[in-house]
Design a protein around this motif. Structure first.
Motif, short mmCIF file in Angstrom:
data_model
loop_
_atom_site.label_atom_id
_atom_site.label_comp_id
_atom_site.label_asym_id
_atom_site.label_seq_id
_atom_site.Cartn_x
_atom_site.Cartn_y
_atom_site.Cartn_z
N TRP A 199 74.29 -119.54 55.35
CA TRP A 199 74.71 -119.64 53.96
C TRP A 199 76.18 -119.25 53.81
O TRP A 199 76.68 -118.41 54.55
N ASN A 202 78.70 -115.74 57.11
CA ASN A 202 77.63 -116.01 58.07
C ASN A 202 77.79 -115.17 59.33
O ASN A 202 76.80 -114.69 59.91
N TYR A 226 76.58 -111.72 58.56
CA TYR A 226 75.11 -111.79 58.49
C TYR A 226 74.50 -111.78 59.89
O TYR A 226 73.55 -111.02 60.16
N THR A 255 65.19 -113.40 55.04
CA THR A 255 66.29 -113.99 54.28
C THR A 255 65.80 -115.12 53.38
O THR A 255 66.61 -115.87 52.85
N TYR A 314 70.54 -114.04 50.01
CA TYR A 314 71.63 -114.89 50.48
C TYR A 314 72.49 -115.45 49.35
O TYR A 314 73.53 -116.05 49.60
N TYR A 341 73.69 -110.65 51.36
CA TYR A 341 73.90 -111.43 52.60
C TYR A 341 75.01 -110.82 53.46
O TYR A 341 74.94 -110.87 54.68
#
Length: 417
Positions: free
Chosen positions: A247, A253, A256, A333, A353, A374
């Motif tokens: 995402w 990302n 994450y 998630t 997210y 996120y």
């Protein structure tokens, strides 16, 4: 009695399948002799192509049709057109639809192609039209206006053809675009009533000026409560579940990935030996191959004994619940993966997210600090994951009073129908 359900979506997202199953089950329980007709978001032009990914919902309906607007969502069509070409296709599909609706309303029904006329007749003659609400958010620019129109068009079609329209299970974001706010407000106010599914949307609906709105919990609680009662929990020592996505920006990302990998490694240190990457959503966009590769590499480098099971086949909802049931903790998630997990008594950390109010659904029954953003830091996700793992039974017990009320309360979605 005939009830038309508008804007049904794919079973490839098991959260959507549970929502749709909940709505259909509620209507069956309330109106036992009613004929339930589904109209899907997939257009009539690709309805046959879409059938493999809507089989479960199709099986719950008495009759089903593709949508009146041409789409490119299914199979090899999905995500094929981008940018200006996609916008042109979308404008064409809206223009064609408006012409057909005008012909039907002006009494030129015989000139409307038969496959469109059948769907319009079903909507027009229904005793009630139930529009499954969307995540209404701002996107910005001309593309955002177009995207908002794709979310709202089922409501417009419903109201043009039938005054008895009820929107259920909607989430409404705080929207920055004045044009998009006006669009959402106008279409939702066409409805007899609008049911929102989370606390944030309740506030947003009032601020937006929605007239007849009320709150009921997410439709999925009703359906999952039916299925969960049939499941037997079989814990597997040393197992955890993981639901992932990809995402936002590359930077977001990457953070994450680092945080999820760190959390899993910390859980491995506490005795986790099997990580099940569970396919809550079967879509290309859900893949995060980099995360899986990094996780495998870091586990190998650590010298720990742990196997990552990347489950690639599509699972039914009961099969998903069995995977969550065998695990001691979920790092999730996907919002509905956390709901599924709680139904089988598995504690979780939810990774939000996006900034949507739908995450308030989890906060209704679960500690708010165990729902993290996120971009959560590695240290924070490690701490939260270890707490969910080590204090799991206590967390489940503490949430029981609030959680047990949700299935019955979600039935209020159909109070006006």
């Amino acid at each position: 009695m005939k009830i038309v359900l508008m804007d049904l979506w794919t079973d490839a997202n098991k959260g959507d399948e549970a929502l749709q199953g909940g709505l259909i089950s509620m209507l069956r329980d309330k109106h036992r002799k009613a004929k339930l007709v589904g109209v899907f978001r997939f257009g009539l032009n690709e309805f046959e192509d879409a059938k493999p990914e809507i089989q479960k919902t199709l099986g719950l309906l008495d009759e089903a049709h593709g949508g009146l607007r041409k789409t490119l969502y299914a199979g090899s069509n999905a995500l094929k057109l981008k940018g200006a070409v996609h916008l042109l296709f979308s404008l064409y599909s809206f223009a064609e639809l408006l012409v057909l609706l005008a012909m039907y309303k002006l009494g030129l029904r015989a000139l409307v192609p038969a496959k469109f006329r059948i769907v319009m007749d079903d909507i027009h003659t229904a005793d009630a039209v139930v529009w499954k609400g969307k995540n209404f958010r701002s996107y910005g620019g001309l593309g955002g206006i177009n995207r908002q129109a794709t979310l709202l068009i089922a409501g417009v079609i419903s109201r043009v053809l039938n005054p008895r329209v009820f929107c259920v299970n909607a989430s409404i974001w705080n929207m920055n675009s004045g044009v998009e706010r006006w669009m959402v407000k106008s279409v939702l106010n066409f409805c007899q009533s609008v049911c929102v599914r989370d606390a944030g949307s309740l506030v947003a609906a009032k601020a937006l000026g929605i007239k007849n709105y009320f709150f009921a919990h997410d439709l999925s609680f009703y359906y999952l409560n039916i299925l969960a009662s049939k499941e037997k929990v079989k814990r597997e020592k040393g197992a955890m579940a993981l639901t992932i996505t990809k995402w936002g920006s590359a930077k977001a990302n990457e953070q994450y990935i680092k945080s999820v990998v760190a959390a899993v490694l910390a859980l491995v240190d506490k005795g986790i030996t099997d990580v099940y990457v569970v396919p809550q959503v079967i879509r290309v966009a859900e893949a995060n191959d980099v995360l899986i590769e990094r996780l495998n590499a870091d586990i190998k480098a650590s010298g720990k004994s742990c196997v990552v099971h990347n489950i690639e086949e599509e699972l039914t909802i009961p099969q998903l619940m069995q995977y969550y049931a065998r695990c001691s903790v979920l790092v999730g998630t996907r919002m509905h993966s956390c709901v599924f997990s709680r139904f089988v008594g598995t504690p979780f950390v939810g990774i939000a997210y996006d900034d949507g109010p739908k995450w308030d659904i989890l906060r209704e029954f679960w500690p708010k600090d165990l729902i993290v953003p996120y971009g959560v830091s590695e240290a924070d996700l490690v701490e939260k994951s270890l707490r969910a793992y080590t204090n799991g039974p206590a967390l489940i017990k503490a949430s029981e009073a609030a959680f047990s009320e949700l299935p019955a309360h979600s039935y209020k979605n159909v109070r006006d129908i």
